[in-house]
Design a protein around this motif. Structure first.
Motif, mmCIF file in Angstrom:
data_model
loop_
_atom_site.group_PDB
_atom_site.id
_atom_site.type_symbol
_atom_site.label_atom_id
_atom_site.label_comp_id
_atom_site.label_asym_id
_atom_site.label_seq_id
_atom_site.Cartn_x
_atom_site.Cartn_y
_atom_site.Cartn_z
ATOM 1 N N PRO A 3 0.839 -1.205 0.000
ATOM 2 C CA PRO A 3 0.000 0.000 0.000
ATOM 3 C C PRO A 3 0.870 1.249 0.000
ATOM 4 C CG PRO A 3 -0.705 -1.545 1.683
ATOM 5 C CD PRO A 3 0.605 -2.041 1.156
ATOM 6 N N VAL A 4 0.369 2.313 -0.591
ATOM 7 C CA VAL A 4 1.128 3.553 -0.676
ATOM 8 C C VAL A 4 0.331 4.718 -0.111
ATOM 9 C CG1 VAL A 4 2.405 2.794 -2.711
ATOM 10 C CG2 VAL A 4 0.296 4.086 -2.999
ATOM 11 N N CYS A 5 1.043 5.749 0.245
ATOM 12 C CA CYS A 5 0.453 7.049 0.552
ATOM 13 C C CYS A 5 0.922 7.951 -0.582
ATOM 14 C CB CYS A 5 0.941 7.580 1.893
ATOM 15 S SG CYS A 5 0.336 6.637 3.298
ATOM 16 N N ALA A 6 -0.016 8.448 -1.355
ATOM 17 C CA ALA A 6 0.329 9.219 -2.550
ATOM 18 C C ALA A 6 -0.295 10.606 -2.488
ATOM 19 C CB ALA A 6 -0.161 8.492 -3.794
ATOM 20 N N HIS A 7 0.446 11.584 -2.976
ATOM 21 C CA HIS A 7 -0.081 12.948 -3.042
ATOM 22 C C HIS A 7 -1.268 12.979 -4.002
ATOM 23 C CE1 HIS A 7 -0.337 17.243 -3.915
ATOM 24 N NE2 HIS A 7 0.164 17.383 -2.702
ATOM 25 N N ILE A 20 -8.357 1.582 -0.167
ATOM 26 C CA ILE A 20 -8.392 0.212 -0.693
ATOM 27 C C ILE A 20 -6.976 -0.341 -0.858
ATOM 28 C CG2 ILE A 20 -9.157 -1.274 -2.589
ATOM 29 C CD1 ILE A 20 -11.458 0.006 -1.007
ATOM 30 N N ASN A 21 -6.158 0.336 -1.676
ATOM 31 C CA ASN A 21 -4.777 -0.116 -1.873
ATOM 32 C C ASN A 21 -3.767 0.946 -1.437
ATOM 33 O OD1 ASN A 21 -5.126 1.704 -3.960
ATOM 34 N ND2 ASN A 21 -4.244 0.384 -5.526
ATOM 35 N N GLY A 22 -4.252 1.928 -0.716
ATOM 36 C CA GLY A 22 -3.391 2.988 -0.210
ATOM 37 C C GLY A 22 -4.227 4.172 0.220
ATOM 38 N N TYR A 23 -3.541 5.263 0.452
ATOM 39 C CA TYR A 23 -4.214 6.490 0.853
ATOM 40 C C TYR A 23 -3.759 7.635 -0.045
ATOM 41 C CZ TYR A 23 -5.696 4.452 5.327
ATOM 42 O OH TYR A 23 -6.284 3.692 6.293
ATOM 43 N N ILE A 24 -4.628 8.615 -0.190
ATOM 44 C CA ILE A 24 -4.295 9.823 -0.944
ATOM 45 C C ILE A 24 -4.324 10.988 0.046
ATOM 46 C CG2 ILE A 24 -5.014 11.371 -2.805
ATOM 47 C CD1 ILE A 24 -6.264 8.874 -4.164
ATOM 48 N N PHE A 25 -3.271 11.786 0.030
ATOM 49 C CA PHE A 25 -3.186 12.924 0.951
ATOM 50 C C PHE A 25 -2.937 14.215 0.184
ATOM 51 C CE2 PHE A 25 1.151 11.523 0.392
ATOM 52 C CZ PHE A 25 1.867 12.705 0.289
ATOM 53 N N ASN A 26 -3.246 15.336 0.823
ATOM 54 C CA ASN A 26 -2.994 16.648 0.224
ATOM 55 C C ASN A 26 -2.164 17.559 1.115
ATOM 56 O OD1 ASN A 26 -4.326 16.427 -2.339
ATOM 57 N ND2 ASN A 26 -6.237 16.328 -1.203
ATOM 58 N N ASP A 27 -1.914 17.125 2.348
ATOM 59 C CA ASP A 27 -1.078 17.932 3.238
ATOM 60 C C ASP A 27 -0.351 17.018 4.226
ATOM 61 O OD1 ASP A 27 -2.804 17.444 5.531
ATOM 62 O OD2 ASP A 27 -4.146 18.960 4.727
ATOM 63 N N ALA A 28 0.639 17.571 4.892
ATOM 64 C CA ALA A 28 1.485 16.793 5.801
ATOM 65 C C ALA A 28 0.699 16.214 6.972
ATOM 66 C CB ALA A 28 2.629 17.662 6.303
ATOM 67 N N LYS A 30 -2.423 15.203 7.037
ATOM 68 C CA LYS A 30 -3.171 14.033 6.567
ATOM 69 C C LYS A 30 -2.222 12.860 6.330
ATOM 70 C CE LYS A 30 -6.921 12.308 4.190
ATOM 71 N NZ LYS A 30 -8.253 12.595 3.832
ATOM 72 N N LEU A 31 -1.049 13.126 5.754
ATOM 73 C CA LEU A 31 -0.062 12.072 5.530
ATOM 74 C C LEU A 31 0.358 11.436 6.854
ATOM 75 C CD1 LEU A 31 1.936 10.395 3.856
ATOM 76 C CD2 LEU A 31 3.503 12.362 3.961
ATOM 77 N N ALA A 32 0.634 12.251 7.860
ATOM 78 C CA ALA A 32 1.043 11.728 9.171
ATOM 79 C C ALA A 32 -0.050 10.836 9.761
ATOM 80 C CB ALA A 32 1.356 12.883 10.113
ATOM 81 N N ALA A 33 -1.306 11.259 9.636
ATOM 82 C CA ALA A 33 -2.419 10.463 10.150
ATOM 83 C C ALA A 33 -2.534 9.133 9.395
ATOM 84 C CB ALA A 33 -3.723 11.251 10.041
ATOM 85 N N GLN A 34 -2.296 9.157 8.094
ATOM 86 C CA GLN A 34 -2.382 7.936 7.286
ATOM 87 C C GLN A 34 -1.280 6.955 7.660
ATOM 88 O OE1 GLN A 34 -2.296 9.598 3.355
ATOM 89 N NE2 GLN A 34 -4.498 9.972 3.321
ATOM 90 N N ILE A 35 -0.073 7.461 7.856
ATOM 91 C CA ILE A 35 1.039 6.584 8.240
ATOM 92 C C ILE A 35 0.751 5.952 9.598
ATOM 93 C CG2 ILE A 35 3.476 6.518 8.888
ATOM 94 C CD1 ILE A 35 3.931 8.647 6.677
ATOM 95 N N CYS A 36 0.251 6.741 10.540
ATOM 96 C CA CYS A 36 -0.109 6.199 11.856
ATOM 97 C C CYS A 36 -1.182 5.125 11.719
ATOM 98 C CB CYS A 36 -0.591 7.313 12.781
ATOM 99 S SG CYS A 36 0.736 8.402 13.330
ATOM 100 N N ASP A 37 -2.176 5.360 10.869
ATOM 101 C CA ASP A 37 -3.241 4.384 10.666
ATOM 102 C C ASP A 37 -2.695 3.096 10.056
ATOM 103 O OD1 ASP A 37 -6.097 3.659 10.712
ATOM 104 O OD2 ASP A 37 -5.865 3.645 8.533
ATOM 105 N N LEU A 38 -1.818 3.221 9.067
ATOM 106 C CA LEU A 38 -1.247 2.038 8.428
ATOM 107 C C LEU A 38 -0.448 1.193 9.417
ATOM 108 C CD1 LEU A 38 -0.036 3.405 4.979
ATOM 109 C CD2 LEU A 38 -1.792 1.665 5.361
#
Length: 107
Positions: A3-7, A20-28, A30-38
Motif C-alpha cells: 500500500p502507498v500514501c500518494a499525493h 483500498i490499496n493505499g491512501y491519498i493525501f494533500n497535506d502533511a 493528513k499524511l502523518a495520520a495515514q502513516i499512523c493508521d497504516l
C-alpha cells in the motif's frame, strides 16, 4: 503488493484507490495520520497495512493480463487494424524498445 500514501494529484486515482490499496493525501497532517493508521496494530493480524496488502494481492493482475485489457486493444484498433495479438504485441514492444534506446543514447 505494498500500500502507498500518494499525493492527491489528479491522475493518482488511476493507480491508488483511497482506503483500498493505499491512501491519498494533500497535506502533511493528513499524511502523518495515514502513516499512523497504516502502522497501528502492525504487525498483528487485522492491521490496516495487512488488510490493504491482502486486498492488493487478491486483485493483482499480471502484466500480460493488464496488457490484454488495455494497451493491446488500443494498438490493435489504431495502429495495426486486423493484426493478431502476437503481431500487435511485437509491434508495441519494438516501439517501447526504440524509446528506451533513445533515452539511453541521450543519457
Amino acid at each position: 503488493g505494498l500500500p502507498v500514501c500518494a499525493h492527491g494529484f489528479k491522475c493518482v486515482g488511476e493507480l491508488v484507490r483511497d482506503g483500498i490499496n493505499g491512501y491519498i493525501f494533500n497535506d502533511a497532517k493528513k499524511l502523518a495520520a495515514q502513516i499512523c493508521d497504516l502502522l497501528k496494530r502492525f504487525p498483528k493480524e487485522g492491521s490496516t497495512l495487512r488488510e490493504m496488502r491482502a486486498r492488493i494481492e487478491k486483485s493483482r493482475v499480471g502484466w500480460s493480463e493488464a496488457w490484454k485489457k488495455s494497451v493491446m486493444q488500443i494498438f490493435q484498433a489504431r495502429f495495426v487494424p486486423g493484426a493478431n495479438a502476437a503481431r500487435c504485441k511485437l509491434f508495441t514492444l519494438a516501439i517501447v524498445g526504440g524509446i528506451v534506446a533513445l533515452f539511453v543514447a541521450i543519457l
